[in-house]
Design an enzyme around this catalytic site. Structure first.
Site, PDB file in Angstrom:
ATOM      1  N   LYS A  22      -5.497  14.727 -81.379  1.00 55.35           N
ATOM      2  CA  LYS A  22      -6.495  15.602 -80.775  1.00 55.35           C
ATOM      3  C   LYS A  22      -5.836  16.570 -79.802  1.00 55.35           C
ATOM      4  CE  LYS A  22      -8.563  14.790 -76.995  1.00 55.35           C
ATOM      5  NZ  LYS A  22      -9.378  14.444 -75.816  1.00 55.35           N
ATOM      6  N   ASN A  23      -4.954  16.057 -78.946  1.00 56.73           N
ATOM      7  CA  ASN A  23      -4.300  16.891 -77.945  1.00 56.73           C
ATOM      8  C   ASN A  23      -3.202  17.765 -78.535  1.00 56.73           C
ATOM      9  OD1 ASN A  23      -5.931  15.916 -75.891  1.00 56.73           O
ATOM     10  ND2 ASN A  23      -4.527  14.244 -75.390  1.00 56.73           N
ATOM     11  N   CYS A 118     -13.600  14.372 -68.989  1.00 58.38           N
ATOM     12  CA  CYS A 118     -13.817  13.039 -68.441  1.00 58.38           C
ATOM     13  C   CYS A 118     -13.630  13.030 -66.924  1.00 58.38           C
ATOM     14  CB  CYS A 118     -12.837  12.041 -69.069  1.00 58.38           C
ATOM     15  SG  CYS A 118     -13.204  11.644 -70.783  1.00 58.38           S
ATOM     16  N   ARG A 123      -8.271  17.691 -61.612  1.00 60.62           N
ATOM     17  CA  ARG A 123      -7.324  18.342 -62.510  1.00 60.62           C
ATOM     18  C   ARG A 123      -7.424  19.843 -62.283  1.00 60.62           C
ATOM     19  NH1 ARG A 123      -8.604  15.534 -68.204  1.00 60.62           N
ATOM     20  NH2 ARG A 123     -10.727  15.687 -67.441  1.00 60.62           N
ATOM     21  N   ASP A 307      -3.132   7.861 -70.645  1.00 65.66           N
ATOM     22  CA  ASP A 307      -4.220   7.684 -71.611  1.00 65.66           C
ATOM     23  C   ASP A 307      -4.196   6.321 -72.299  1.00 65.66           C
ATOM     24  OD1 ASP A 307      -5.421  10.088 -71.112  1.00 65.66           O
ATOM     25  OD2 ASP A 307      -4.592  11.128 -72.843  1.00 65.66           O
ATOM     26  N   ARG A 399     -15.011  11.815 -78.826  1.00 62.32           N
ATOM     27  CA  ARG A 399     -14.138  12.918 -78.429  1.00 62.32           C
ATOM     28  C   ARG A 399     -12.696  12.682 -78.866  1.00 62.32           C
ATOM     29  NH1 ARG A 399     -13.373  13.124 -73.136  1.00 62.32           N
ATOM     30  NH2 ARG A 399     -12.314  15.097 -73.532  1.00 62.32           N
TER      31      ARG A 399
END
Length: 431
Positions: A22-23, A118, A123, A307, A399
């Site tokens: 995903k990233n 999230c 951030r 993560d 997600r």
């Protein structure tokens, strides 16, 4: 609101294949906005809500984004109609900020909502802005938006990132590809997704060296074109299934997992007594008691990924002894712990440190996911909890995990999902 039901106690066995990262997919989609000619084709795109939202985001700018049944995503940004992202689309996820660097380089302007995502801690976008301003842009934050502009082309410069930020590294890379002259990014993030993006940009015609090290050099070019690309496997999804094998004392082959992307996790699992076998096509994980407590600290790559912190802490709660988990990346990464305590996890926190005392048995409970990775941790706890676990707010999981329930069921888990919360609760009561 969707819920997941798990009846714990099943040892996971078999093979599970991980999706593309995903990233990795999201910055590649953002980079496609740099292509003034040609079409981009991304292969094996995972079915995730973040991907859908990001595709909608680039469509709102006038680009074409077409999902195809074979997992391909076709993109064309030859005709952009605006450089302003709609508020409702841009605020849905943190990654929306990545379109800023591409739009600034391509059009000389961007206006993007301050991003959401999230609730795991602050951030800020200051390092993104620092990169843009070093390249000659003027950037302001007002009315909930970040806006930047430049007259003519951006100018290459030396950019030192105060923190090793993946997002800021990506945005500065995107902006620098079309800047005039040489850009050097110092203290750049070394994550595999940064390397993957650099490889894609290279196929588009960019000139980039050093991705994967802490110094990246970019020679600006005048234009880029569309290109085909297959994104690397998702190391966080892979790591989650590896930990699922360990926590259930199972035997699982994670197809597509790349050892070098997960070396810190592999090291910690082995330290705990888990068997981890590197294979050219994936990683096999086998575990049986007794296992050992270990300490870990999250760090930028190649350190232990933040993560995977929640998932690993959950595993350590089932291992005899005391483990210490230190979170150095996000200050709110322990928000999920009260939910784990409802399932019998013995953990005490002070600041960014958690002390985990292994227990003989977790118990099923009704809990709620506070964010994407916290939701994964609760699923892992449910796999070994005594009795039934109901997890609410599992839309977070959509997600970052494609067909999580189906994949775990294929490994032997007793797990189901319902979009009707009432029916899910009735199932628990009936059992």
């Amino acid at each position: 609101m969707a819920t997941i039901k798990i009846r714990g106690g099943q040892r996971l066995t078999g093979t599970v294949r991980v999706d593309s990262a995903k990233n990795g997919v999201l910055p590649v989609i953002a980079a496609s906005l740099l292509a003034s000619t040609g079409e981009t084709v991304i292969e094996d795109v995972p079915v995730l809500t973040d991907v859908d939202h990001f595709a909608d985001l680039v469509r709102s700018l006038g680009a074409r984004a077409e999902h195809q049944p074979n997992g391909r995503l076709r993109l064309c940004a030859e005709q952009l109609t605006t450089s302003t992202a709609p508020y409702e689309l841009g605020r849905k996820m943190r990654a929306s900020i990545w379109i800023a660097g591409a739009l600034l380089a391509r059009t000389g302007h961007f206006r993007v909502p301050l991003p959401g995502g999230c609730n795991i801690g602050e951030r800020p976008v200051d390092q993104h802005i620092k990169g843009f301003e070093a390249l000659g842009a003027t950037v302001v934050i007002e009315h909930g938006y970040v806006e930047g502009y430049v007259k003519g082309r951006l100018k290459g410069a030396r950019v030192y990132l105060d923190i090793c930020s993946v997002g800021a590294t990506i945005n500065t890379m995107l902006a620098a590809t079309l800047a005039e002259g040489t850009t050097i990014i110092d203290n750049a993030a070394k994550e595999p997704e940064v390397v993957d993006l650099a490889n894609y940009l290279h196929t588009m015609g960019a000139q980039i060296w050093g991705a994967g090290t802490d110094t990246i050099r970019i020679e600006g070019v005048t234009s880029l074109h569309g290109a085909d690309h297959t994104v690397i496997p998702d190391r966080i999804e892979a790591g989650t299934y590896m930990i699922a094998a360990a926590i259930t004392r199972g035997d699982v082959f994670v197809e597509g997992a790349i050892f070098n992307h997960l070396s810190s996790l592999c090291a910690k699992l082995r330290e705990a007594g888990v068997e981890v076998e590197d294979n050219i096509t994936g990683i096999r994980v086998r575990a049986k008691d007794p296992l050992r407590a270990v300490d870990l600290k999250t760090l930028p790559h190649p350190g232990f990924p933040t993560d995977l912190q929640a998932q690993m802490l959950t595993f350590l709660s089932t291992v005899e002894g005391v483990s210490i988990v230190t979170e150095t990346v996000f200050e709110n990464r322990f928000l999920y712990i009260p939910e784990l305590r409802r399932m019998g996890v013995d953990v005490k926190t002070e600041g960014r440190t958690a002390v985990v005392e292994g227990v003989a048995q977790l118990s099923g409970a009704e809990v709620a996911a506070t964010d994407l990775r916290a939701g994964a941790a609760l699923v892992l706890a449910g796999l070994v909890g005594d009795g039934d676990t109901i997890i609410r707010d599992v839309d977070h999981l959509d997600r970052g995990y494609g067909d999580l329930v189906g994949k775990l069921r294929s490994l032997g888990a007793h797990i189901s999902r319902s979009d009707d919360e009432t029916s899910a609760l009735h199932l628990v009561q009936a059992n």
